[in-house]
Design an enzyme around this catalytic site. Structure first.
Site, PDB file in Angstrom:
ATOM      1  CB  ILE A 137      41.336  31.952  47.568  1.00 43.60           C
ATOM      2  CG1 ILE A 137      41.764  31.585  46.394  1.00 43.60           C
ATOM      3  CG2 ILE A 137      39.917  32.480  47.927  1.00 43.60           C
ATOM      4  CD1 ILE A 137      41.268  30.322  45.855  1.00 43.60           C
ATOM      5  CB  CYS A 138      40.738  35.475  44.504  1.00 38.20           C
ATOM      6  SG  CYS A 138      40.116  36.155  42.960  1.00 38.20           S
ATOM      7  CG  HIS A 139      40.141  40.334  44.512  1.00 35.24           C
ATOM      8  ND1 HIS A 139      39.867  39.635  43.351  1.00 35.24           N
ATOM      9  CD2 HIS A 139      40.497  41.537  43.893  1.00 35.24           C
ATOM     10  CE1 HIS A 139      40.022  40.151  42.248  1.00 35.24           C
ATOM     11  NE2 HIS A 139      40.409  41.317  42.517  1.00 35.24           N
TER      12      HIS A 139
END
Length: 177
Positions: free
Chosen positions: A105-107
């Site tokens: 998730i995300c980065h």
């Protein structure tokens, strides 16, 4: 269901660690905090230091065979530190090639890029990773959650903390919960 959560010693976005962790526990699974270094992990709420969490095992003491799935939480610094650790990158690469589900998730997908496992896959992430994913041979989409079945095993990705409910639900389905 035993799920590895791979994080660096600092920089993980706390909610991207704790929400999936709790979801695994609530589903009757065993979350395991894996880190390149022993001790504690310093989590963050964006750029502000938050709680610390004890490391269960270092990455050099485990393999993909020890787990049913892998979670790569984000935070800007967390995956950047992991990308510089050859043991963490090797663990992600072997896990991705094992056919077992990986959720990022995300980065978090930055570590997947470094492990060279996004080629031919479709995924989402924080928008600033779009060019990195494309340059690594992946296809980037702007979706709340994306489950890519192309490749050796399922890859679950999401963009940001607001997507955590959809991310956790999709990851648990792929983990077999």
């Amino acid at each position: 269901m035993r799920i590895a959560f791979l994080v660096a010693s600092e920089g993980v976005e706390q909610v991207e660690l704790t929400d999936p962790w709790q979801a695994v526990k609530d589903a009757g699974g065993e979350p395991v905090l894996v880190c390149p270094k022993p001790g504690e992990v310093q989590a963050f709420n964006h750029l502000t230091a938050a709680d610390t969490f004890p490391v269960d095992v270092t990455v050099d003491k485990v393999s993909a065979d020890d787990f049913d799935g892998l979670v790569l939480p984000g935070g800007v610094a967390n995956p950047d530190f992991l990308r510089l650790d050859s043991g963490a990158v090797a663990f992600v690469k072997s896990f991705s090639q094992s056919g077992k589900p990986v959720a990022a998730i995300c980065h978090g997908p930055w570590t997947l890029v470094e492990a060279d496992v996004v080629r031919g896959r479709t995924l989402t992430s924080w928008p600033s990773l779009r060019t990195d994913i494309k340059n690594a041979g992946g296809t980037w989409v702007d979706e709340q959650v994306r489950v890519c079945e192309e490749g050796p095993g399922p890859l679950v990705t999401s963009r940001k903390p607001d997507d955590l409910k959809a991310f956790c639900d999709a990851a648990l389905r792929e983990f077999g919960a």
